[in-house]
Design a protein around this motif. Sequence first.
Motif, PDB file in Angstrom:
ATOM      1  N   LEU A  11       0.852  -1.188   0.000  1.00 33.39           N
ATOM      2  CA  LEU A  11       0.000   0.000   0.000  1.00 33.39           C
ATOM      3  C   LEU A  11       0.884   1.233   0.000  1.00 33.39           C
ATOM      4  CD1 LEU A  11      -2.761   1.410   0.340  1.00 33.39           C
ATOM      5  CD2 LEU A  11      -2.477   1.115   2.813  1.00 33.39           C
ATOM      6  N   VAL A  12       0.607   2.143  -0.918  1.00 33.32           N
ATOM      7  CA  VAL A  12       1.394   3.365  -1.030  1.00 33.32           C
ATOM      8  C   VAL A  12       0.465   4.522  -1.382  1.00 33.32           C
ATOM      9  CG1 VAL A  12       1.913   2.978  -3.466  1.00 33.32           C
ATOM     10  CG2 VAL A  12       3.473   4.365  -2.079  1.00 33.32           C
ATOM     11  N   GLN A  13       0.829   5.704  -0.948  1.00 31.46           N
ATOM     12  CA  GLN A  13       0.044   6.883  -1.284  1.00 31.46           C
ATOM     13  C   GLN A  13       0.344   7.344  -2.702  1.00 31.46           C
ATOM     14  OE1 GLN A  13       0.809   9.814   1.809  1.00 31.46           O
ATOM     15  NE2 GLN A  13      -1.048   9.187   2.893  1.00 31.46           N
ATOM     16  N   ALA A  14      -0.601   8.021  -3.295  1.00 37.21           N
ATOM     17  CA  ALA A  14      -0.394   8.583  -4.625  1.00 37.21           C
ATOM     18  C   ALA A  14       0.847   9.471  -4.620  1.00 37.21           C
ATOM     19  CB  ALA A  14      -1.610   9.377  -5.053  1.00 37.21           C
ATOM     20  N   GLY A  15       1.647   9.318  -5.664  1.00 34.85           N
ATOM     21  CA  GLY A  15       2.900  10.045  -5.754  1.00 34.85           C
ATOM     22  C   GLY A  15       4.090   9.288  -5.206  1.00 34.85           C
ATOM     23  N   GLY A  16       3.814   8.192  -4.531  1.00 32.31           N
ATOM     24  CA  GLY A  16       4.881   7.397  -3.934  1.00 32.31           C
ATOM     25  C   GLY A  16       5.501   6.421  -4.908  1.00 32.31           C
ATOM     26  N   THR A 105       2.851  -8.836 -25.982  1.00 31.01           N
ATOM     27  CA  THR A 105       2.136  -7.948 -25.071  1.00 31.01           C
ATOM     28  C   THR A 105       0.703  -8.423 -24.843  1.00 31.01           C
ATOM     29  OG1 THR A 105       1.500  -6.512 -26.895  1.00 31.01           O
ATOM     30  CG2 THR A 105       3.537  -5.966 -25.730  1.00 31.01           C
ATOM     31  N   ASP A 106       0.297  -9.472 -25.557  1.00 24.60           N
ATOM     32  CA  ASP A 106      -1.043 -10.013 -25.454  1.00 24.60           C
ATOM     33  C   ASP A 106      -1.049 -11.139 -24.416  1.00 24.60           C
ATOM     34  OD1 ASP A 106      -3.307 -11.728 -27.749  1.00 24.60           O
ATOM     35  OD2 ASP A 106      -3.663 -10.572 -25.915  1.00 24.60           O
ATOM     36  N   PRO A 107      -1.690 -10.964 -23.261  1.00 24.72           N
ATOM     37  CA  PRO A 107      -1.606 -11.950 -22.180  1.00 24.72           C
ATOM     38  C   PRO A 107      -1.932 -13.393 -22.558  1.00 24.72           C
ATOM     39  CG  PRO A 107      -2.584  -9.933 -21.355  1.00 24.72           C
ATOM     40  CD  PRO A 107      -2.446  -9.765 -22.843  1.00 24.72           C
ATOM     41  N   PRO A 108      -2.928 -13.667 -23.393  1.00 28.05           N
ATOM     42  CA  PRO A 108      -3.212 -15.078 -23.722  1.00 28.05           C
ATOM     43  C   PRO A 108      -2.041 -15.795 -24.400  1.00 28.05           C
ATOM     44  CG  PRO A 108      -5.081 -13.717 -24.298  1.00 28.05           C
ATOM     45  CD  PRO A 108      -3.960 -12.783 -23.968  1.00 28.05           C
ATOM     46  N   ARG A 109      -1.104 -15.039 -24.945  1.00 29.07           N
ATOM     47  CA  ARG A 109       0.042 -15.661 -25.627  1.00 29.07           C
ATOM     48  C   ARG A 109       1.239 -15.858 -24.709  1.00 29.07           C
ATOM     49  NH1 ARG A 109       1.282 -11.803 -30.340  1.00 29.07           N
ATOM     50  NH2 ARG A 109       2.870 -13.379 -30.786  1.00 29.07           N
ATOM     51  N   VAL A 110       1.100 -15.492 -23.431  1.00 27.15           N
ATOM     52  CA  VAL A 110       2.196 -15.636 -22.481  1.00 27.15           C
ATOM     53  C   VAL A 110       2.094 -16.971 -21.779  1.00 27.15           C
ATOM     54  CG1 VAL A 110       3.254 -14.686 -20.399  1.00 27.15           C
ATOM     55  CG2 VAL A 110       2.363 -13.147 -22.163  1.00 27.15           C
ATOM     56  N   ARG A 111       3.259 -17.627 -21.637  1.00 26.46           N
ATOM     57  CA  ARG A 111       3.250 -19.006 -21.137  1.00 26.46           C
ATOM     58  C   ARG A 111       3.477 -19.110 -19.631  1.00 26.46           C
ATOM     59  NH1 ARG A 111       7.136 -23.916 -23.430  1.00 26.46           N
ATOM     60  NH2 ARG A 111       6.214 -25.573 -22.172  1.00 26.46           N
ATOM     61  N   TYR A 112       4.431 -18.340 -19.097  1.00 29.86           N
ATOM     62  CA  TYR A 112       4.802 -18.484 -17.686  1.00 29.86           C
ATOM     63  C   TYR A 112       4.446 -17.217 -16.918  1.00 29.86           C
ATOM     64  CZ  TYR A 112       7.669 -22.357 -19.409  1.00 29.86           C
ATOM     65  OH  TYR A 112       8.099 -23.513 -19.998  1.00 29.86           O
ATOM     66  N   TRP A 113       3.833 -17.433 -15.763  1.00 28.65           N
ATOM     67  CA  TRP A 113       3.393 -16.320 -14.925  1.00 28.65           C
ATOM     68  C   TRP A 113       3.823 -16.524 -13.475  1.00 28.65           C
ATOM     69  CZ3 TRP A 113       1.013 -12.247 -17.191  1.00 28.65           C
ATOM     70  CH2 TRP A 113       0.389 -12.452 -18.422  1.00 28.65           C
ATOM     71  N   GLY A 114       4.097 -15.404 -12.796  1.00 28.66           N
ATOM     72  CA  GLY A 114       4.193 -15.451 -11.351  1.00 28.66           C
ATOM     73  C   GLY A 114       2.783 -15.474 -10.773  1.00 28.66           C
ATOM     74  N   LYS A 115       2.698 -15.593  -9.450  1.00 20.94           N
ATOM     75  CA  LYS A 115       1.382 -15.657  -8.803  1.00 20.94           C
ATOM     76  C   LYS A 115       0.786 -14.273  -8.611  1.00 20.94           C
ATOM     77  CE  LYS A 115       2.047 -20.073  -6.497  1.00 20.94           C
ATOM     78  NZ  LYS A 115       2.053 -20.812  -5.213  1.00 20.94           N
ATOM     79  N   GLY A 116       1.598 -13.236  -8.754  1.00 20.65           N
ATOM     80  CA  GLY A 116       1.103 -11.876  -8.647  1.00 20.65           C
ATOM     81  C   GLY A 116       1.377 -11.258  -7.292  1.00 20.65           C
ATOM     82  N   THR A 117       1.533  -9.936  -7.303  1.00 23.14           N
ATOM     83  CA  THR A 117       1.728  -9.177  -6.074  1.00 23.14           C
ATOM     84  C   THR A 117       0.849  -7.928  -6.159  1.00 23.14           C
ATOM     85  OG1 THR A 117       3.391  -8.166  -4.615  1.00 23.14           O
ATOM     86  CG2 THR A 117       3.779  -7.961  -6.989  1.00 23.14           C
ATOM     87  N   LEU A 118       0.111  -7.667  -5.081  1.00 25.47           N
ATOM     88  CA  LEU A 118      -0.891  -6.610  -5.092  1.00 25.47           C
ATOM     89  C   LEU A 118      -0.274  -5.256  -4.793  1.00 25.47           C
ATOM     90  CD1 LEU A 118      -3.859  -5.666  -5.191  1.00 25.47           C
ATOM     91  CD2 LEU A 118      -4.016  -6.250  -2.756  1.00 25.47           C
ATOM     92  N   VAL A 119      -0.565  -4.304  -5.657  1.00 32.44           N
ATOM     93  CA  VAL A 119      -0.161  -2.907  -5.456  1.00 32.44           C
ATOM     94  C   VAL A 119      -1.425  -2.084  -5.284  1.00 32.44           C
ATOM     95  CG1 VAL A 119       0.905  -0.890  -6.504  1.00 32.44           C
ATOM     96  CG2 VAL A 119       1.971  -3.140  -6.760  1.00 32.44           C
ATOM     97  N   THR A 120      -1.515  -1.372  -4.165  1.00 35.53           N
ATOM     98  CA  THR A 120      -2.666  -0.517  -3.894  1.00 35.53           C
ATOM     99  C   THR A 120      -2.169   0.905  -3.693  1.00 35.53           C
ATOM    100  OG1 THR A 120      -3.818  -2.346  -2.799  1.00 35.53           O
ATOM    101  CG2 THR A 120      -4.663  -0.117  -2.424  1.00 35.53           C
ATOM    102  N   VAL A 121      -2.694   1.815  -4.506  1.00 39.33           N
ATOM    103  CA  VAL A 121      -2.296   3.224  -4.434  1.00 39.33           C
ATOM    104  C   VAL A 121      -3.486   4.021  -3.927  1.00 39.33           C
ATOM    105  CG1 VAL A 121      -1.323   5.189  -5.648  1.00 39.33           C
ATOM    106  CG2 VAL A 121      -0.733   2.856  -6.370  1.00 39.33           C
ATOM    107  N   SER A 122      -3.330   4.632  -2.773  1.00 41.15           N
ATOM    108  CA  SER A 122      -4.415   5.408  -2.179  1.00 41.15           C
ATOM    109  C   SER A 122      -4.316   6.868  -2.616  1.00 41.15           C
ATOM    110  CB  SER A 122      -4.359   5.310  -0.663  1.00 41.15           C
ATOM    111  OG  SER A 122      -3.162   5.876  -0.171  1.00 41.15           O
ATOM    112  N   SER A 123      -5.476   7.504  -2.707  1.00 35.83           N
ATOM    113  CA  SER A 123      -5.502   8.915  -3.155  1.00 35.83           C
ATOM    114  C   SER A 123      -5.395   9.868  -1.981  1.00 35.83           C
ATOM    115  CB  SER A 123      -6.792   9.165  -3.923  1.00 35.83           C
ATOM    116  OG  SER A 123      -7.905   8.843  -3.132  1.00 35.83           O
TER     117      SER A 123
END
Length: 123
Positions: A11-16, A105-123
């Motif tokens: 979690l980060v503030q806008a501009g961070g 750049t088209d996601p359906p054509r990508v083979r390997y993925w990480g599990k993802g990491t959430l980025v939340t930007v607060s205003s």
Amino acid sequence: QVKLEDSGGGLVQAGGSLRLSCTASGRSISNYAMGWFRQAPGKEREFVASIRWKDGTYYAEVVKGRFTISRDNAENMVYLQMNSLKPEDTAVYYCATNALVTLPTDPPRVRYWGKGTLVTVSS
């Protein structure tokens, strides 16, 4: 087989700033194009940035000038430095590769993925 583990979200503030990391295992990624995609709530996954094995970089227009992708082939890692973050950057960010010298750049054509990491930007 390439396994990707992405991390560094928060979690980060806008501009961070935040720096995402992607650790690859299973094989060396030094010759592969690597990239970052993101998926905001209720939206489709979209391309953010990619880097080729000779450091050619490509960015989505919406992040150009604010985000920087880089790699450390010796450590088998890829990074995404995100500056001047905006609330609309809020998403789950995914590290990705096709284990090839190019990455679509088209996601359906990508083979390997990480599990993802959430980025939340607060205003």
